[in-house]
Enzyme design. Structure first.
Site, PDB file in Angstrom:
ATOM      1  N   CYS A 112     -15.441  -0.369  -4.851  1.00 20.70           N
ATOM      2  CA  CYS A 112     -16.232  -0.534  -6.070  1.00 20.70           C
ATOM      3  C   CYS A 112     -17.356  -1.549  -5.859  1.00 20.70           C
ATOM      4  O   CYS A 112     -18.418  -1.458  -6.480  1.00 20.70           O
ATOM      5  CB  CYS A 112     -15.345  -0.978  -7.226  1.00 20.70           C
ATOM      6  SG  CYS A 112     -14.136   0.275  -7.681  1.00 20.70           S
ATOM      7  N   CYS A 144       5.187   7.565  10.253  1.00 19.28           N
ATOM      8  CA  CYS A 144       6.478   8.106   9.809  1.00 19.28           C
ATOM      9  C   CYS A 144       7.223   8.897  10.887  1.00 19.28           C
ATOM     10  O   CYS A 144       8.435   9.104  10.752  1.00 19.28           O
ATOM     11  CB  CYS A 144       6.316   8.946   8.533  1.00 19.28           C
ATOM     12  SG  CYS A 144       5.398  10.471   8.719  1.00 19.28           S
ATOM     13  N   CYS A 169       3.516  11.138   4.638  1.00 19.95           N
ATOM     14  CA  CYS A 169       3.196   9.807   4.102  1.00 19.95           C
ATOM     15  C   CYS A 169       1.671   9.688   3.946  1.00 19.95           C
ATOM     16  O   CYS A 169       0.925  10.612   4.283  1.00 19.95           O
ATOM     17  CB  CYS A 169       3.736   8.712   5.028  1.00 19.95           C
ATOM     18  SG  CYS A 169       2.805   8.462   6.561  1.00 19.95           S
ATOM     19  N   CYS A 191      -0.132  10.366   7.147  1.00 22.74           N
ATOM     20  CA  CYS A 191      -0.195  11.791   7.538  1.00 22.74           C
ATOM     21  C   CYS A 191      -1.476  12.417   6.975  1.00 22.74           C
ATOM     22  O   CYS A 191      -2.089  13.277   7.605  1.00 22.74           O
ATOM     23  CB  CYS A 191       0.989  12.560   6.960  1.00 22.74           C
ATOM     24  SG  CYS A 191       2.580  12.208   7.691  1.00 22.74           S
ATOM     25  N   LYS A 199      -5.658 -13.148 -10.882  1.00 21.53           N
ATOM     26  CA  LYS A 199      -5.461 -11.871 -11.592  1.00 21.53           C
ATOM     27  C   LYS A 199      -3.991 -11.576 -11.882  1.00 21.53           C
ATOM     28  O   LYS A 199      -3.649 -11.174 -13.002  1.00 21.53           O
ATOM     29  CB  LYS A 199      -6.046 -10.718 -10.759  1.00 21.53           C
ATOM     30  CG  LYS A 199      -7.548 -10.717 -10.707  1.00 21.53           C
ATOM     31  CD  LYS A 199      -8.074  -9.482  -9.986  1.00 21.53           C
ATOM     32  CE  LYS A 199      -9.599  -9.545  -9.925  1.00 21.53           C
ATOM     33  NZ  LYS A 199     -10.174  -8.376  -9.246  1.00 21.53           N
ATOM     34  N   ASN A 210      -8.304  -1.541  -0.749  1.00 22.47           N
ATOM     35  CA  ASN A 210      -8.403  -2.090   0.597  1.00 22.47           C
ATOM     36  C   ASN A 210      -7.512  -1.272   1.542  1.00 22.47           C
ATOM     37  O   ASN A 210      -6.303  -1.164   1.338  1.00 22.47           O
ATOM     38  CB  ASN A 210      -7.937  -3.558   0.515  1.00 22.47           C
ATOM     39  CG  ASN A 210      -7.920  -4.233   1.853  1.00 22.47           C
ATOM     40  OD1 ASN A 210      -7.213  -3.816   2.755  1.00 22.47           O
ATOM     41  ND2 ASN A 210      -8.696  -5.294   1.959  1.00 22.47           N
ATOM     42  N   ALA A 215      -6.502  -1.757   4.631  1.00 26.31           N
ATOM     43  CA  ALA A 215      -5.485  -2.492   5.402  1.00 26.31           C
ATOM     44  C   ALA A 215      -4.229  -2.696   4.552  1.00 26.31           C
ATOM     45  O   ALA A 215      -3.104  -2.484   5.020  1.00 26.31           O
ATOM     46  CB  ALA A 215      -6.049  -3.833   5.858  1.00 26.31           C
TER      47      ALA A 215
HETATM   48 ZN   LIG Z   1       3.182  10.023   8.147  1.00 23.43          ZN
END
Ligand SMILES: [Zn+2]
Length: 263
Positions: free
Chosen positions: A198, A258, A180, A183, A77, A139, A141
């Site tokens: 999907c 963070c 972030c 959070c 891709k 995804n 991860a």
């Molecule tokens: Zn954070």
């Protein structure tokens, strides 16, 4: 000539166009979101687009992955998308990586970020980064790895998602104390509920195209003008009822990503 209609825009001028030219968009995922987002950024004149995707094109992708045709099935891709973007706009630089974003390939990404910061003619600052990370993956991860890069490298992360007939969009600037990705979604991620994507939930062809272009809309404003109209907000788009609402979020001071990195 190429950008004449854009430079004509109210609030957009040659200096905004020059800032776009000096910008780098690092796009993780060259699928349903990455195709429309990268295409619009290429047409608009973002100077360097770097695509990351280890996936190959399948027949079931063609319903929504707008840079690919039936003759591309079986190809990588990121590589195929890069070739198309080069044809669309030969005046920009397009590069790609066929590696999956993981702990090992994150080092390569850090090297690219360091190189871009070094080369940039426009100084990099916390207020206006010339490098933007775009999360176009489905995804969790990989999303979390990208969020870690955003926090550690102090880079803005423009994250979009699309599923069925709904989508979400946010532009995280964790170094501005606005929180972030973790959070906002940390608790959901730790619950480890079944990951919706999907492949297992379905998606209407238009959902990814709408969300990918909303992502491009925000990317252009950020890179060209330094604006983040979604600061501290998560946009929710409902394609079934054609409605949209924004939710406010705040930084989680005990966030495991963070909290230790940003004082
Ligand atoms: Zn954070």
């Amino acid at each position: 000539m190429r950008y004449a209609r854009q430079v004509l825009l109210d609030g957009w001028d040659v200096s905004a166009q020059v800032r776009l030219k000096a910008s780098t968009a690092i796009i993780v995922g060259a699928g349903g979101l990455g195709c429309p987002a990268s295409e619009t950024l290429a047409r608009a004149g973002v100077g360097h687009i770097h695509l990351i995707d280890d996936d190959t094109i399948e027949m079931s992708n063609l319903q929504r992955q707008t840079l690919f045709t039936a003759s591309n099935v079986g190809q990588n891709k990121a590589e195929t998308a890069s070739e198309v973007l080069n044809q669309i706009n030969p005046l920009i630089e397009v590069s790609y990586s066929m590696q999956r974003l993981d702990a090992q390939s994150m080092d390569d990404l850090s090297d690219l970020i360091a190189q871009k910061r070094h080369e940039s003619l426009v100084p990099h600052s916390a207020d206006h980064s010339t490098i933007l990370l775009l999360d176009c993956t489905d995804n969790f991860a990989i999303r979390q790895l990208l969020n870690e890069i955003s926090v550690v490298e102090r880079l803005p992360l423009l994250s979009a998602s699309a599923i069925a007939m709904t989508g979400q969009l946010a532009l995280y600037e964790p170094y501005k104390n606005t929180g972030c990705y973790y959070c906002v979604f940390g608790e959901i991620l730790t619950n480890k509920s079944v990951e919706q994507n999907c492949a297992n939930s379905g998606v209407l062809a238009s959902t990814t195209t709408v969300m990918g272009n909303m992502q491009a809309n925000l990317a252009l404003q950020y890179l060209g003008l330094g604006h983040n109209p979604l600061s501290g907000q998560l946009l929710n788009w409902d394609g079934k009822h054609m409605s949209q609402h924004n939710l406010r979020f705040k930084r989680d001071y005990s966030c495991k990503v963070c909290a230790g990195q940003i004082g």
